[in-house]
Design a protein around this motif. Structure first.
Motif, short mmCIF file in Angstrom:
data_model
loop_
_atom_site.label_atom_id
_atom_site.label_comp_id
_atom_site.label_asym_id
_atom_site.label_seq_id
_atom_site.Cartn_x
_atom_site.Cartn_y
_atom_site.Cartn_z
N GLY A 144 0.83 -1.19 0.00
CA GLY A 144 0.00 0.00 0.00
C GLY A 144 0.87 1.24 0.00
O GLY A 144 2.05 1.18 0.34
N LYS A 145 0.35 2.37 -0.42
CA LYS A 145 1.13 3.60 -0.44
C LYS A 145 0.25 4.79 -0.16
O LYS A 145 -0.98 4.73 -0.24
N ARG A 146 0.89 5.90 0.20
CA ARG A 146 0.20 7.14 0.53
C ARG A 146 0.64 8.25 -0.41
O ARG A 146 1.75 8.23 -0.95
N SER A 147 -0.21 9.23 -0.57
CA SER A 147 0.17 10.42 -1.33
C SER A 147 1.20 11.21 -0.52
O SER A 147 1.32 11.04 0.70
N THR A 148 1.91 12.10 -1.20
CA THR A 148 2.91 12.92 -0.52
C THR A 148 2.29 13.77 0.57
O THR A 148 2.84 13.91 1.68
N ALA A 149 1.12 14.34 0.30
CA ALA A 149 0.45 15.19 1.29
C ALA A 149 0.04 14.37 2.51
O ALA A 149 0.18 14.83 3.66
N THR A 150 -0.45 13.15 2.28
CA THR A 150 -0.87 12.30 3.41
C THR A 150 0.34 11.88 4.23
O THR A 150 0.30 11.85 5.47
N GLN A 151 1.43 11.56 3.55
CA GLN A 151 2.66 11.19 4.27
C GLN A 151 3.11 12.34 5.18
O GLN A 151 3.49 12.12 6.33
N ARG A 152 3.06 13.56 4.66
CA ARG A 152 3.50 14.72 5.45
C ARG A 152 2.61 14.88 6.68
O ARG A 152 3.10 15.13 7.80
N ALA A 153 1.31 14.70 6.51
CA ALA A 153 0.38 14.86 7.64
C ALA A 153 0.62 13.78 8.70
O ALA A 153 0.59 14.06 9.90
N LEU A 154 0.89 12.55 8.26
CA LEU A 154 1.13 11.46 9.21
C LEU A 154 2.43 11.68 9.98
O LEU A 154 2.50 11.42 11.18
N ILE A 155 3.43 12.18 9.28
CA ILE A 155 4.71 12.43 9.95
C ILE A 155 4.58 13.56 10.96
O ILE A 155 5.12 13.51 12.07
N GLU A 156 3.83 14.59 10.59
CA GLU A 156 3.64 15.72 11.51
C GLU A 156 2.84 15.33 12.75
O GLU A 156 2.88 16.04 13.77
N SER A 157 2.13 14.22 12.68
CA SER A 157 1.35 13.78 13.85
C SER A 157 2.27 13.34 14.99
O SER A 157 1.79 13.15 16.12
N PHE A 158 3.56 13.20 14.72
CA PHE A 158 4.52 12.82 15.75
C PHE A 158 5.24 14.06 16.33
O PHE A 158 6.24 13.93 17.02
N SER A 159 4.71 15.25 16.08
CA SER A 159 5.37 16.49 16.52
C SER A 159 5.45 16.61 18.03
O SER A 159 6.28 17.38 18.56
N TYR A 160 4.63 15.85 18.74
CA TYR A 160 4.66 15.91 20.21
C TYR A 160 5.99 15.43 20.78
O TYR A 160 6.30 15.66 21.95
N MET A 161 6.83 14.79 19.95
CA MET A 161 8.13 14.31 20.44
C MET A 161 9.09 15.47 20.67
O MET A 161 10.11 15.32 21.35
N GLY A 162 8.79 16.65 20.10
CA GLY A 162 9.51 17.88 20.41
C GLY A 162 10.93 17.98 19.91
O GLY A 162 11.79 18.59 20.56
N PHE A 163 11.20 17.44 18.73
CA PHE A 163 12.55 17.54 18.16
C PHE A 163 12.72 18.93 17.52
O PHE A 163 11.96 19.31 16.64
#
Length: 464
Positions: free
Chosen positions: A107-126
């Motif tokens: 399965g694969k995701r669009s570039t926009a969806t990938q970006r949104a999923l990655i940003e959902s980990f922003s709580y890690m505070g890097f």
């Protein structure tokens, strides 16, 4: 600590045995938490990141290894897992460079969806810089989708993982030793990937002496040499070793700058080996001839006669005319020298002889990795040969159309653990006359692998 191994989705039955062999080779405690042939994700437990690096750096059937930071069946459960398992790690990476990627299987995701999923980990505070190359912290989100019919709608992934990249595998060697790039090959040369896997299962490593009794064009010794072992080989047909037009087995070692790991090759068959009997080999790797194109042969006469030396004009017949041995070694002109007689040989007896040879020659805990053909039908498949001095470690299967070949790996049991009664009762194979009488796989191959009800299956696989 748990780690995620990103496996290659090919040769599935070989992957787990390779990991277990590498764990034994580098002496690390390996516990497999999750593995399935249908999945490229394997979860294991190892004592440290250093152990993870040692395990995976020479793996052929994996892409890399990751420290497992979380898992779940959806993103909500994945985030909960990540917070629970790794919150204490985040401050250590707060200002380091980092990179997030997403890896989807089936399965694969669009570039926009990938970006949104990655940003959902922003709580890690890097807060460090984002680097696409050379980042100190590399995190990857793995998505595994269920297998679906062509054209069917893509559903949500059934399993998710987040992992911190530790190191890549040694899979680049497959491209390096690709047969298309190799100086000297033949139609029967084993492909680079499986030759390297065979060397891994046989525990080839620096300081070890590995031997191939059916060396052909030298694919297995070359794979063993890649992993630092000293490699030697033999073959009943000296022409395959010497080659032609200046290219032979040694040419491949020169090409890959492994000449220092080439211990040489010699002409012999396993039943008439000139090797000194003793427990001094660290490993045996081989792909015996199956006897399909032509019946198997070994040195000797059918009637057992003619074993005495033959003289012609007062000279030994086995020496080349004109006493120029180099004319045969370099040019292989049969009219210039003696052609040794050969007799039919049973394929099953050959397998038995290989096991016997391994039991006599291998040091304790050393391995024999041997390829063997069989039919795909359970009712007509060839039995796996056994020996009281050898323990079966793994059985890996490569399937074709109506037949398969198996990579059998054995461990030499220490003498103190061997059943001496079983050794004494070991059955010997009798000799036959015709190739088909001696080789049941050859007979079944040309009969089309008849099934029990009398029907014949078509066989579209290439000749072994």
């Amino acid at each position: 600590m748990e780690y995620l191994v990103r496996l290659i989705q090919i040769h599935e039955t070989f992957r787990k045995p390779e990991l277990e062999a590498l764990a034994e080779l580098v002496s690390v405690g390996l516990e497999i938490v999750y593995y399935h042939d249908s999945s490229p994700f394997c979860i294991i437990r190892l004592p440290s990141p250093a152990a993870a690096r040692a395990l995976i750096t020479r793996s052929i059937l994996s892409a890399g290894i990751y420290e497992l930071w979380g898992s779940g069946t959806d993103y909500a459960s994945l985030h909960v897992s990540v917070r629970t398992r790794t919150a204490a790690f985040w401050p250590s990476y707060k200002t380091t460079s980092f990179r997030f990627t997403l890896d989807g299987f089936q399965g694969k995701r669009s570039t926009a969806t990938q970006r949104a999923l990655i940003e959902s980990f922003s709580y890690m505070g890097f807060d460090g810089p984002i680097l696409m190359n050379g980042a100190e912290l590399q995190l990857c989100v793995f998505e595994e989708y269920a297998l679906r019919a062509p054209g069917a709608a893509v559903e949500e992934p059934r399993q998710l993982y987040l992992g911190r990249f530790i190191t890549a595998s040694g899979r680049a060697a497959v491209t390096k030793y690709d047969l298309k790039k190799r100086a000297y090959i033949s139609t029967t040369s084993m492909d680079a990937e499986l030759a390297l896997v065979t060397a891994n299962l046989a525990l080839a490593a620096p300081g070890k002496l590995m031997y191939d009794p059916f060396v052909g064009t030298g694919g297995f010794p070359l794979a063993c040499a890649h992993f630092g072992a000293m490699a030697i080989g033999s073959d009943i047909d000296g022409r395959s070793i010497r080659g032609k037009n200046g290219m032979g087995v040694i040419s491949n070692f020169v090409q890959y700058r492994l000449l220092g790991n080439y211990g040489d090759c010699f002409v012999a068959d396993l039943t008439n080996t000139p090797m000194r009997e003793g427990r001094w080999l660290d490993g045996i790797v081989c792909d015996p001839p199956y006897g399909v194109r032509e019946g198997l042969k070994v040195l000797g006469n059918k009637d057992g006669k003619g074993t005495e030396a033959v003289y012609v004009d007062g000279k030994l017949a086995h020496l080349p005319k004109g006493s120029m041995l180099t004319s045969v070694l370099l040019h292989d002109k049969r009219q210039d020298g003696f052609v040794p007689p050969k007799r039919p040989y049973s394929f099953e007896a050959m397998l038995d002889d290989i096991l016997e040879f391994a039991s006599v020659m291998l040091v304790d805990d050393a391995r024999l990795s041997m390829w063997m053909p069989t039919a795909n039908d359970e009712d007509i498949e060839l039995a796996i040969p056994t020996h009281p001095c050898l323990e079966i470690v793994s059985v890996c299967v490569q399937a074709f159309n109506k037949w398969s070949r198996r990579l059998l790996t054995y461990r030499r049991i220490p003498d103190s653990e061997v059943d001496s009664t079983a050794v004494q009762q070991r059955r010997e194979y009798s000799s036959g006359i015709h190739a088909n009488d001696l080789n049941s796989f050859r007979r079944k191959y040309f009969e089309g692998f008849k099934v029990p009800n009398g029907d014949t299956q078509s066989n579209g696989a290439p000749l072994p």
